[in-house]
Design a protein around this motif. Structure first.
Motif, PDB file in Angstrom:
ATOM      1  N   SER A  85       0.810  -1.209   0.000  1.00  0.00           N
ATOM      2  CA  SER A  85       0.000   0.000   0.000  1.00  0.00           C
ATOM      3  C   SER A  85       0.846   1.264   0.000  1.00  0.00           C
ATOM      4  N   SER A  86       0.338   2.300  -0.625  1.00  0.00           N
ATOM      5  CA  SER A  86       0.865   3.650  -0.482  1.00  0.00           C
ATOM      6  C   SER A  86       0.014   4.356   0.566  1.00  0.00           C
ATOM      7  N   VAL A  87       0.647   5.037   1.510  1.00  0.00           N
ATOM      8  CA  VAL A  87      -0.078   5.631   2.630  1.00  0.00           C
ATOM      9  C   VAL A  87       0.192   7.129   2.691  1.00  0.00           C
ATOM     10  N   SER A  88      -0.877   7.924   2.819  1.00  0.00           N
ATOM     11  CA  SER A  88      -0.752   9.378   2.934  1.00  0.00           C
ATOM     12  C   SER A  88      -1.627   9.883   4.073  1.00  0.00           C
ATOM     13  N   LEU A  89      -1.216  10.984   4.683  1.00  0.00           N
ATOM     14  CA  LEU A  89      -2.022  11.667   5.687  1.00  0.00           C
ATOM     15  C   LEU A  89      -2.558  12.952   5.061  1.00  0.00           C
TER      16      LEU A  89
ATOM     17  N   LYS B 161       0.264  17.077  18.516  1.00  0.00           N
ATOM     18  CA  LYS B 161       1.634  17.566  18.639  1.00  0.00           C
ATOM     19  C   LYS B 161       2.249  17.173  19.980  1.00  0.00           C
ATOM     20  N   ASN B 162       1.406  16.984  20.996  1.00  0.00           N
ATOM     21  CA  ASN B 162       1.889  16.610  22.325  1.00  0.00           C
ATOM     22  C   ASN B 162       1.892  15.106  22.564  1.00  0.00           C
TER      23      ASN B 162
ATOM     24  N   LYS C 167       3.438  -9.273   5.285  1.00  0.00           N
ATOM     25  CA  LYS C 167       3.829  -9.288   6.697  1.00  0.00           C
ATOM     26  C   LYS C 167       4.186  -7.905   7.222  1.00  0.00           C
ATOM     27  N   GLU C 168       4.762  -7.090   6.374  1.00  0.00           N
ATOM     28  CA  GLU C 168       5.213  -5.776   6.824  1.00  0.00           C
ATOM     29  C   GLU C 168       4.052  -4.800   6.970  1.00  0.00           C
ATOM     30  N   ASP C 169       3.993  -4.084   8.104  1.00  0.00           N
ATOM     31  CA  ASP C 169       3.005  -3.037   8.297  1.00  0.00           C
ATOM     32  C   ASP C 169       3.522  -1.738   7.689  1.00  0.00           C
ATOM     33  N   PHE C 170       2.599  -0.905   7.238  1.00  0.00           N
ATOM     34  CA  PHE C 170       2.943   0.400   6.688  1.00  0.00           C
ATOM     35  C   PHE C 170       2.514   1.465   7.691  1.00  0.00           C
ATOM     36  N   ILE C 171       3.453   2.271   8.155  1.00  0.00           N
ATOM     37  CA  ILE C 171       3.203   3.193   9.258  1.00  0.00           C
ATOM     38  C   ILE C 171       3.522   4.627   8.843  1.00  0.00           C
ATOM     39  N   LYS C 172       2.598   5.540   9.174  1.00  0.00           N
ATOM     40  CA  LYS C 172       2.812   6.965   8.984  1.00  0.00           C
ATOM     41  C   LYS C 172       2.622   7.660  10.330  1.00  0.00           C
ATOM     42  N   VAL C 173       3.667   8.331  10.796  1.00  0.00           N
ATOM     43  CA  VAL C 173       3.575   9.076  12.049  1.00  0.00           C
ATOM     44  C   VAL C 173       2.985  10.448  11.765  1.00  0.00           C
ATOM     45  N   LEU C 174       2.005  10.844  12.568  1.00  0.00           N
ATOM     46  CA  LEU C 174       1.320  12.121  12.366  1.00  0.00           C
ATOM     47  C   LEU C 174       2.210  13.278  12.814  1.00  0.00           C
ATOM     48  N   THR C 175       2.811  13.923  11.825  1.00  0.00           N
ATOM     49  CA  THR C 175       3.611  15.119  12.075  1.00  0.00           C
ATOM     50  C   THR C 175       3.191  16.171  11.058  1.00  0.00           C
ATOM     51  N   GLU C 176       3.542  17.399  11.333  1.00  0.00           N
ATOM     52  CA  GLU C 176       3.145  18.482  10.440  1.00  0.00           C
ATOM     53  C   GLU C 176       3.728  18.293   9.040  1.00  0.00           C
ATOM     54  N   SER C 177       4.928  17.772   8.954  1.00  0.00           N
ATOM     55  CA  SER C 177       5.571  17.599   7.650  1.00  0.00           C
ATOM     56  C   SER C 177       4.927  16.481   6.838  1.00  0.00           C
ATOM     57  N   GLU C 178       4.264  15.514   7.508  1.00  0.00           N
ATOM     58  CA  GLU C 178       3.643  14.392   6.806  1.00  0.00           C
ATOM     59  C   GLU C 178       2.253  14.734   6.265  1.00  0.00           C
ATOM     60  N   ILE C 179       1.614  15.750   6.843  1.00  0.00           N
ATOM     61  CA  ILE C 179       0.255  16.082   6.436  1.00  0.00           C
ATOM     62  C   ILE C 179       0.255  16.785   5.077  1.00  0.00           C
TER      63      ILE C 179
END
Length: 370
Positions: free
Chosen positions: A202-206, A269-270, A283-295
């Motif tokens: 999968s391709s993942v976007s926030l 943010k906190n 098997k591999e999970d796709f992870i996106k951390v919620l940060t301002e640069s990712e949005i």
């Protein structure tokens, strides 16, 4: 209608992403007085991929995948064309029968049969279903355990009694659904294994429209359709203020799914929020951390053009347009006027060259009283 369409597409699956569940489903739809649509349509699917089509306009059963063409012959398609033409006539009679039972005269009416089976490749667990709906409502369904029929509406009781009393008919359907259907599902998976058994990450976007809008985790381009898109807070599963969207088709045969998180900028943010995407068979999970640069967002970018790849409009709408077209095609194929027929899992299957699991049509009894 939206829920029904998603079921037709075979994408309303609730299985966990770790399990690879395969399905074979057939949808028979008869209609009356629907302008510019065939009065009878057959759609056959394996894992949500259409493999066969028939309609009363063309009056021909045709393959919809190359692998079906390679593994069947002319005799096979002629045989099934004859079976579908026979079903077409029976459905026409049955719609008239049901109109009388429901005290209806003219107008748009639809009758649908859906039946088939599912098979979990990992556990071997199977599930089967055979059900009918009329004008978007459940009409009669087969209970495998008791080998009897469930009639959720008074107008279906006549049919229930008629079919309950035919033990050979019900025994046939039990054997077909639990054995023949599963056998042919496995054969079709082998026929189309290069397509049906592939895995695509999968391709993942926030995405976010405005600072106060929910944050959307958008997973797209994955295959198969089994997926879990979830949010975590500080490494723990987070369910509060989370809304899950449906799994939808992309026009290239892959899938997409979005999950929305309502959270204030101060809160994320906190605290560490992240979106986790798990695709069946990968098997591999796709992870996106919620940060301002990712949005990826539109705010502060009002001067950008509509085709700017950095705007949320081009990010979000491009796949949605493809989905809208796909859904429209399915609506045309399946038939208009069916209103959210829930809980139906459905359909039936075909067989290779010399025989066909559509032999079951020869035992179709119709809704007439006698």
């Amino acid at each position: 209608m939206k829920d029904f369409i998603l079921l037709v597409l075979g994408v309303g699956l609730l299985h966990t992403a770790s399990a690879v569940t395969h399905s074979m489903k057939y949808f028979y739809t008869g209609s009356s007085e629907v302008s510019n649509f065939p009065e009878f349509v057959v759609v056959g699917m394996v894992d949500g991929v259409q493999m066969v089509h028939y309609d009363s306009n063309s009056q021909r059963a045709v393959p919809k995948q190359d692998w079906m063409t390679r593994h069947t012959d002319t005799q096979y398609w002629e045989r099934n064309t004859g079976i579908f033409m026979n079903s077409q006539q029976i459905f026409k009679v049955d719609i008239n029968t049901l109109k009388q039972r429901f005290n209806q005269s003219g107008g748009v009416h639809t009758l649908m049969e859906m039946y088939g089976c599912e098979w979990d490749e990992d556990t071997g667990v199977t599930e089967v279903f055979k059900q009918f709906g009329y004008d978007g409502e459940d009409f009669v369904a087969f209970d495998l355990k008791t080998k009897t029929w469930i009639a959720p509406t008074p107008q279906a009781v006549i049919t229930k009694h008629k079919w309950d009393n035919d033990m050979s008919y019900n025994e046939y359907w039990k054997n077909y659904l639990t054995q023949t259907c599963i056998e042919w599902l496995k054969k079709y998976l082998d026929y189309g294994k290069s397509t049906l058994k592939r895995t695509v990450p999968s391709s993942v976007s926030l995405l976010q429209k405005t600072p106060s809008s929910p944050v959307t985790c958008h997973a797209t381009g994955f295959y198969p359709s089994g997926v879990m898109v979830s949010w975590q807070k500080e490494g723990q599963n987070h369910h509060e203020d989370v809304e899950h969207g449906e799994t939808l088709h992309n026009d290239d045969g892959t899938f997409q799914k979005s999950t929305h998180l309502t959270v204030t900028p101060e809160e994320w943010k906190n605290n560490k929020y992240q979106c986790v995407v798990q695709v069946a068979g990968i098997k591999e999970d796709f992870i996106k951390v919620l940060t301002e640069s990712e949005i990826q967002t539109n705010w502060g970018k009002t001067n950008r053009g509509a085709n700017d790849p950095n705007t949320i409009g081009s990010i979000a709408m491009e796949p949605v347009i493809g989905v809208a077209v796909a859904l429209l095609v399915i609506v045309v194929i399946v038939v208009v006027g069916v209103v959210i027929w829930r809980k139906m899992k459905s359909e039936k299957g075909f067989v290779p060259t010399s025989t066909s699991d559509t032999d079951s049509e020869n035992s179709w009894k119709g809704f007439q009283k006698t």
